[in-house]
Scaffold this motif. Structure first.
Motif: not given
Length: 611
Positions: A325-330, A370-371, A376-378
């Motif tokens: 749930t941390s933006p940029g962490a995953m 934000d998350v 997330f990308s596709g």
């Protein structure tokens, strides 16, 4: 799996109904399950949940005296807190199967007009079949007649006012609404299905943008309001939509629907909040209008929501919650994103985590955005599906700008600038996908094949062609960081065909197999009968590739996926062969995949497997 299901059901207070019956939403009695009865129950639920009418003020198959005869009206709404008599009928509803048109000689509007003429105090009426039409009652030369209006009023109102955000309600059955409006454009505008979808997509974008960004709502139509004024309002919003979503729209597009069609679509969608409608409801509805535009020639089939949820839950259980749930962490990628099913399930899971932490629903929008925008990308090769997935992400929280048009199997150096700026090999913590398989032809382009070890691995000579699903296994691992996880749907041939032992050896060399789930044969039917499995892999480091290790693998063979080979829903059955229903009287889908993900969570806890 059956034994586990029995254990989980032991303590449940199960309510059930006989097969072939449906529970009446208004009266709680059992009725024969027919297509028309299903429509009636959906409309009854809508009148309560969306319009706030009380069940106590409603009746089903109410006997209406018409001269010397009596006929039964499908649904009637009485004036609030009055006796259920003909003189107290306020709204009459006539429902038909979806294939019936309002112009039908026997079952069209004439039947509704007869009820209105007999119920002298009726003020509004609904006719629902292939279309959903609302009417006000007017007096013309001493005769009562129906006159089309944008909608019936909510309980407590006598007309349909200009809506505020507080007036909008989540949709009960958005699938039926989307199907109706899509078909309405197709038949009344004369557009082919794909162009009808494009026009509907514009209005869905306008609707979502209106809810999210406008100070006062613009997506509505009032009784007697000229359609030209509605068009002017919506066109102004659509200009802002095109500016906001430049990566989806060209910037010079117009709303091309004619006046009657535009009026109908705005009337149908105006009462709902698309932003706050439940994720699964929106996902299922969206699939309803996308499905007619899929050819299947390139393996373009929906991944069932139950499969998406299972794989997401399994992969997420491998990581600490804070990282998810941390933006940029995953960073998470679907390189064959299709309509966005896996990413939508991920967004839904993120929302659930925030809700469990005590955040209010109205606080979720910024958190989820934000998350989503950061993590997330596709990618998809089909530009139509790219737009579909982008719209899906807009509706579910965003991340839409990270859905790009590219061929995942080609050399990334050949991608367009947008794809190259957003996606890179070796950059992701999770890759999750259902690649195209069962397609008409393998990949035989030498420039494409030259990128892959699988072209030569275990072969005396380079392979001249490979199925796309085999190349996707390698490309997905290429997208991952060392230690990253892959969740992928694959045809069973990769796992069991004696002639493909070489690719299994390569997978074992490059990754740890964490889990293997043998999916039911019905999973992708009726669109393809290919037997499939889910693999959860963990990418090895270069040092780990040199080791010869023994380790445990989680395996499961679920028997039910929630639908049969024709795609019809299947429901949980009691030992007495009755259908189990939930607290809302709805049949409970018979799906084992949610149990698989829970068993997997228990297994990784015992094994101590977590990032």
């Amino acid at each position: 799996m059956t034994k586990q299901l029995d254990l989980l059901a032991d303590d449940e207070d199960i309510e059930a109904i006989p097969a072939g019956k449906i529970k009446c939403f208004i009266k709680g009695t059992l009725r024969k399950d027919t297509p028309e009865e299903q429509v009636r129950q959906e409309v009854a639920r809508s009148l309560v949940d969306e319009y706030s009418y009380s069940k106590a003020d409603m009746d089903i198959e109410f006997s209406v005296k018409m001269g010397r005869s009596r006929k039964r009206a499908d649904i009637v709404v009485f004036k609030k807190d009055t006796i259920h008599k003909q003189e107290n009928v306020y709204i009459i509803v006539e429902v038909k199967q979806e294939k019936i048109n309002p112009s039908d000689e026997k079952e069209g509007l004439e039947q509704l007009k007869a009820y209105v003429a007999a119920c002298m105090n009726t003020r509004f009426a609904l006719w629902i079949g292939s279309e959903r039409l609302a009417f006000g009652i007017v007096e013309r030369e001493g005769f009562r007649d129906i006159e089309e209006v944008p909608d019936i009023p909510k309980s407590g109102d006598t007309t349909v006012p200009r809506p505020t955000r507080g007036d909008l309600v989540p949709a009960v059955d958005l699938k039926k609404v989307f199907k109706r409006v899509h078909n309405y454009i197709h038949f009344n505008q004369g557009f082919q299905k794909d162009r009808a979808f494009e026009e509907l997509l514009k209005l869905i974008f306008v609707k979502v943008y209106d809810e999210q960004y406008n100070a006062t709502l613009q997506f509505y139509i009032l009784p007697d309001e000229p359609v030209s004024e509605v068009r002017q309002r919506l066109s102004a919003v659509f200009k802002r939509v095109q500016e906001r979503y430049k990566y989806i729209f060209k910037g010079n597009e117009q709303i091309e629907l004619n006046d009657p069609v535009l009026r109908y679509i705005v009337s149908e969608l105006g009462r709902f909040t698309l932003v706050d409608t439940e994720t699964d409801v929106k996902g299922n509805a969206y699939e309803e209008i996308v499905r007619p535009n899929l050819s299947g020639a390139r393996g373009e089939f929906f991944t069932p929501r139950t499969v998406c949820n299972m794989v997401v839950n399994m992969l997420f259980s491998l990581f600490p919650e804070d990282k998810l749930t941390s933006p940029g962490a995953m960073k998470i990628l679907d390189p064959a994103v299709g309509t966005g099913g896996f990413l939508i399930s991920i967004v839904h899971k993120i929302k659930d985590i925030f809700l469990q932490r005590g955040f209010r629903y109205d606080q979720l929008r910024n958190l989820v955005r934000d998350v989503s925008d950061s993590n997330f990308s596709g990618i998809d090769f089909n530009p139509f599906l790219v737009k579909v997935a982008q719209m899906s992400m807009v509706m579910h929280g965003d991340g839409s700008s990270n859905i790009v048009h590219a061929d995942s199997l080609k050399n990334p150096l050949e991608w367009n600038d947008e794809a190259k700026s957003r996606i890179a090999l070796g950059d992701f913590d999770i890759v999750i996908t259902n690649p195209p398989f069962g397609t008409k032809g393998p990949i035989d382009s030498v420039p494409v094949l030259e990128q892959y070890e699988l072209r030569t691995y275990g072969a005396a000579n380079p392979r001249n062609a490979l199925p796309p699903e085999q190349l996707f296994v390698e490309r997905c691992l290429n997208f991952l960081k060392p230690g990253g996880y892959l969740g992928i749907v694959l045809p069973d041939s990769i796992l069991s065909n004696p002639g493909l032992v070489w690719i299994r050896d390569w997978i074992l060399k490059k990754a740890y197999i964490i889990a293997s789930i043998d999916l039911p044969v019905e999973t992708f039917e009726p669109y393809t009968g290919t037997q499939t499995s889910i693999l959860i892999l963990k990418k090895k480091t270069l040092e780990q590739q040199k080791l010869d290790e023994d380790y445990d693998i989680f395996m499961a063979i679920p028997e039910k996926v929630g639908h049969d080979r024709r795609g019809h829903a299947i429901f949980r059955i009691t030992p007495d062969r009755e259908i189990e229903i939930d607290e809302d009287g709805q049949p409970i889908i018979d799906d084992h995949l949610s149990i698989v993900s829970e068993l997997f969570k228990d297994w990784i806890r015992r094994k101590g497997i977590i990032q």
